[in-house]
Enzyme design. Structure first.
Site, mmCIF file in Angstrom:
data_model
loop_
_atom_site.group_PDB
_atom_site.id
_atom_site.type_symbol
_atom_site.label_atom_id
_atom_site.label_comp_id
_atom_site.label_asym_id
_atom_site.label_seq_id
_atom_site.Cartn_x
_atom_site.Cartn_y
_atom_site.Cartn_z
ATOM 1 N N LYS A 1 -20.540 37.817 -24.032
ATOM 2 C CA LYS A 1 -21.597 38.507 -24.766
ATOM 3 C C LYS A 1 -22.757 38.820 -23.828
ATOM 4 O O LYS A 1 -23.086 38.015 -22.943
ATOM 5 C CB LYS A 1 -22.059 37.626 -25.933
ATOM 6 C CG LYS A 1 -23.036 38.266 -26.905
ATOM 7 C CD LYS A 1 -23.317 37.292 -28.042
ATOM 8 C CE LYS A 1 -24.314 37.829 -29.056
ATOM 9 N NZ LYS A 1 -24.566 36.847 -30.154
ATOM 10 N N SER B 1 -24.133 38.596 -34.701
ATOM 11 C CA SER B 1 -24.529 39.491 -33.631
ATOM 12 C C SER B 1 -23.503 39.597 -32.506
ATOM 13 O O SER B 1 -23.628 40.457 -31.637
ATOM 14 C CB SER B 1 -25.868 39.019 -33.043
ATOM 15 O OG SER B 1 -25.742 37.749 -32.404
ATOM 16 N N SER C 1 -23.468 34.137 -36.167
ATOM 17 C CA SER C 1 -23.186 35.242 -35.252
ATOM 18 C C SER C 1 -21.878 35.142 -34.484
ATOM 19 O O SER C 1 -21.487 36.099 -33.827
ATOM 20 C CB SER C 1 -24.346 35.409 -34.259
ATOM 21 O OG SER C 1 -25.499 35.840 -34.931
#
Length: 566
Positions: A110, A191, A215
Site C-alpha cells: 500500500k 482504504s 481498511s
C-alpha cells in the site's frame, strides 16, 4: 502518475506478452493461473525451474498494464523489479537462496508503507511526491529479508481516508479512482482499495494493507479476497504513514487464508521502533501462522453471534451475507463448532451515539503525522504538520480542492489539542471502555468464546477501537438480480449483481492463530472464492511469458518462431 517515466518503459518491455498470452495452451499443472495461484504453486514452479522470478515479474507487469488504466489499483512499479528478480534467480540457481517461502515472490505494498528505494510513499498525495524516508519501514525490511520482491505500491483512499468526508473510497489525487473488478463502476471499499483489487485479480501474489477502521478487511470482503487485520502491536507501524497510533495495524491481503498466513508470519514481530509491539506475548519469535491452517480448525470452537450489531449504521454491502447467514451457521456447526447466538453488546449504541471515534483518531493524526515527517531524509515540500499539509492540498491544483474537501483536517486543527491533552484522554478512555469491556473482548471473556462471527464489515467496526484481530474470508456473491446501489456521493456503485461479500471472524488479543484455524477450515469447506468471477480481468499468463523468454534465448526452433504472427 502511474503511466509516466520509468513505468512506461517497463511496460513497453512486457506489452508483447499480452498479445502472446492467447497463443499458447499451457497445462495448469505447469503454469498456475495467476488469478488464483497460491504460494505453494508458485514456490513449486520456481524451485523446479518451470519458471523464474523474472518470468513472474514480467507476467505481473503485463497484467497490471492490461487493466490499470481502468481499475487504478497500482500507483507505481519498482523500476528495479526485473533486476531484483534476476538476482533472486541467480541466488536460487547457485544454491544461495534464502530458506524462505517468499524468496523471489513479487508483493505489492500500500502506498503509505515506506520503502527506501526509488518508489515514492505518497499516501496518494502530491504533498509527499519525491519525499524519501531515512530507511525502509520495518515491514518492508522484513519482506526484503525474507527474499520477497517489492513490485510496487498500490492505490488507496487518500491519506487512508483521513482528509475529507466527501472523498470516495479508493480515490487519491496521485493514483486516481480505484475501482473493483466484479461489477461495473464498483466502489472498491477503502482504504486499502488497491491492495485488495490487485490481490484479487492476480496483479501480484499478495499485498500489504493497513487498517485503522476496517481498511484491510472491508476491501477484502467486497473484492473476494482474504484479509487479516492483526492485533495492534503484532506488526510494526514504523515508517508507515499514520492515522492513529492507537488503532493502526499492517496486515496481509491474499487470495487464500494460507497465503495470508505466510505473509503475516513474515511481517510479525517485535520492533524497538514501535513500542506497541512490546505488548505482543510472542516477542521476537512470532508463531508460524501457516501451521494453524488445519482442516479441522473449527472442531470444538465456541463461536458467538452478536444480537445488536445493527445498532451500527447499516452497510448495504453486507445485506447478501445476512441473507445466507443461517446457512453459514449451519456449516460452522457441521464442522464441529458450537454456536452461541443472541449475544448483546451494550457498548455499541453509546459508541455510535457519542461519535468519539473521529475525535480520537483525528487528534492522533495531528500528533502522529509530524513524527513520520520528521523521519524523512528528503521532504521536497517541507511539510511538517497537518496545517501545512492542508495549505498545500488547498493550493496544489492536482489535489482536487475544493471538490475534494479538507473538512476532516479542518476539524482536527480547530479542536486545538493533541493526543496528550486531558480532553483527548477523556474521549479515548471512555470510547475504549465501551469498545472493550462492553464490546468484543468483554463478550469473548464473559461467554467463554473463541471468536465471534458476523458479516465482515460489522466485525471490523467491533474490533477497531479495541485493537483486536479480524480475518475476513469470502462467503458468497450477490444474486444476478441485485439492483445497483450508489455510494453516498452518487459517484460509484456500492453494491450490485455479483458483489462479493465476506464472513468475519473476530477474536481476542494476539489470538491470530485461532482465527486462522477457523477461517482456514471454513474456507476449505466452502471454497467460495473460486466460484466468484470478476468481470474485468487480465489475460496474460506465465505460459506466454515463459514461451517468449525461451524464444528470446533461442530455445525454440525457427519454424515455430517464423510461423507466429506478432
Amino acid at each position: 502518475m502511474f503511466l509516466s517515466g520509468l513505468l512506461s518503459a517497463l511496460l513497453l518491455q512486457v506489452a508483447c506478452f499480452v498479445e502472446l498470452s492467447a497463443c499458447f495452451d499451457t497445462p495448469d499443472s505447469e503454469f498456475p493461473s495467476l488469478a488464483d495461484a497460491t504460494l505453494d504453486e508458485l514456490r513449486a514452479g520456481l524451485d523446479s525451474g518451470n519458471f523464474t522470478s523474472v518470468d513472474l515479474v514480467r507476467a505481473y507487469l503485463a497484467r497490471i498494464g492490461e487493466v490499470n488504466a481502468i481499475l487504478h489499483a497500482v500507483n507505481e512499479i519498482n523500476p528495479h523489479a526485473i533486476s531484483i528478480a534476476s538476482a533472486k534467480v541467480g541466488e536460487l540457481q547457485s544454491g544461495h537462496a534464502l530458506p524462505s517461502p517468499l524468496h523471489g515472490i513479487p508483493i505489492l505494498l500500500k502506498d503509505n508503507i515506506a520503502t527506501d528505494d526509488e518508489l515514492n510513499n505518497t499516501a496518494g498525495s502530491y504533498a509527499l511526491l519525491g519525499a524519501k524516508p531515512k530507511e525502509d519501514s520495518t515491514v518492508a525490511a522484513k519482506l526484503r529479508k525474507a527474499g520477497a520482491i517489492i513490485l510496487g505500491k498500490t492505490n488507496l483512499s487518500q491519506w487512508a481516508g483521513m482528509r475529507g468526508a466527501n472523498a470516495s473510497n479508493g480515490w487519491s489525487a496521485y493514483g486516481g479512482q480505484t475501482m473493483g473488478a466484479y461489477f461495473p463502476n464498483q466502489d472498491p471499499s477503502g482504504s486499502s482499495s488497491g491492495s485488495a483489487v490487485a490481490s484479487s485479480i492476480g496483479l501480484a501474489w499478495a499485498s500489504l494493507g493497513t487498517e485503522t477502521y476496517g481498511s484491510i478487511v472491508d476491501p477484502s470482503h467486497i473484492n473476494n479476497v482474504v484479509g487479516i487485520k492483526p492485533t495492534i502491536g503484532l506488526t510494526s507501524r514504523y515508517l508507515v504513514i499514520p492515522v492513529s497510533e492507537h488503532q493502526d495495524s499492517v496486515g496481509p491481503i491474499a487470495r487464500t487464508v494460507k497465503d495470508a498466513a505466510f505473509l503475516l508470519t513474515a511481517i510479525a514481530g517485535l520492533d524497538p521502533k514501535d513500542n506497541y509491539t512490546s505488548a505482543s506475548p510472542h516477542g521476537e519469535q512470532p508463531p508460524n501462522y501457516v501451521l494453524a491452517c488445519k482442516k479441522d480448525g473449527l472442531q470444538g470452537k465456541r463461536l458467538g453471534v452478536p444480537k445488536n450489531i445493527l445498532d451500527f449504521p447499516r452497510d448495504p454491502t453486507a445485506d447478501p451475507a445476512f441473507d445466507v447467514f443461517d446457512e453459514t451457521l449451519d456449516i460452522l456447526r457441521a464442522a464441529g463448532a458450537e454456536i452461541v447466538e443472541d449475544i448483546y453488546l451494550p457498548g455499541i449504541k453509546p459508541l455510535v451515539d457519542n461519535e468519539w471515534a473521529g475525535r480520537v483518531t483525528g487528534q492522533d493524526f495531528l500528533t502522529d503525522l509530524p513524527r513520520y515527517l520528521a523521519n524523512l531524509r528528503l521532504n521536497p515540500n517541507d511539510i511538517t504538520n497537518v496545517a501545512q499539509l492542508r495549505e498545500f492540498s488547498r493550493k496544489f491544483p492536482a489535489e482536487g480542492y475544493p471538490d475534494r474537501t479538507t473538512d476532516i483536517w479542518d476539524d482536527v486543527i480547530e479542536r486545538g489539542y493533541n493526543n496528550t491533552s486531558p480532553d483527548w484522554w477523556s474521549n479515548y478512555t471512555t470510547e475504549f471502555y465501551y469498545a472493550s469491556a462492553l464490546g468484543l473482548p468483554g463478550a469473548l471473556k464473559n461467554y467463554s468464546l473463541d471468536a465471534m462471527v458476523m458479516p465482515t464489515v460489522y466485525a471490523s467496526l467491533l474490533a477497531a477501537i479495541a485493537g483486536t484481530p479480524v480475518i475476513s474470508v469470502p462467503l458468497g456473491r450477490a444474486p444476478d438480480d441485485t439492483p445497483f446501489r450508489k455510494n453516498k456521493y452518487g459517484t460509484m456503485n456500492m453494491s450490485g449483481p455479483n458483489q462479493p461479500f465476506g464472513l468475519g471472524f473476530a477474536g481476542d488479543y494476539f489470538d491470530e492463530e485461532s482465527l486462522i484455524e477457523m477461517a482456514y477450515a471454513f474456507e476449505q469447506l466452502t471454497v467460495m472464492r473460486m466460484r466468484i468471477l470478476p468481470y474485468i480481468k487480465p489475460t496474460t499468463e506465465l505460459g506466454a511469458v515463459v514461451k517468449m523468454r525461451k524464444m528470446e534465448d533461442g530455445d525454440d526452433d525457427n519454424e515455430n518462431i517464423n510461423n507466429m504472427e506478432l
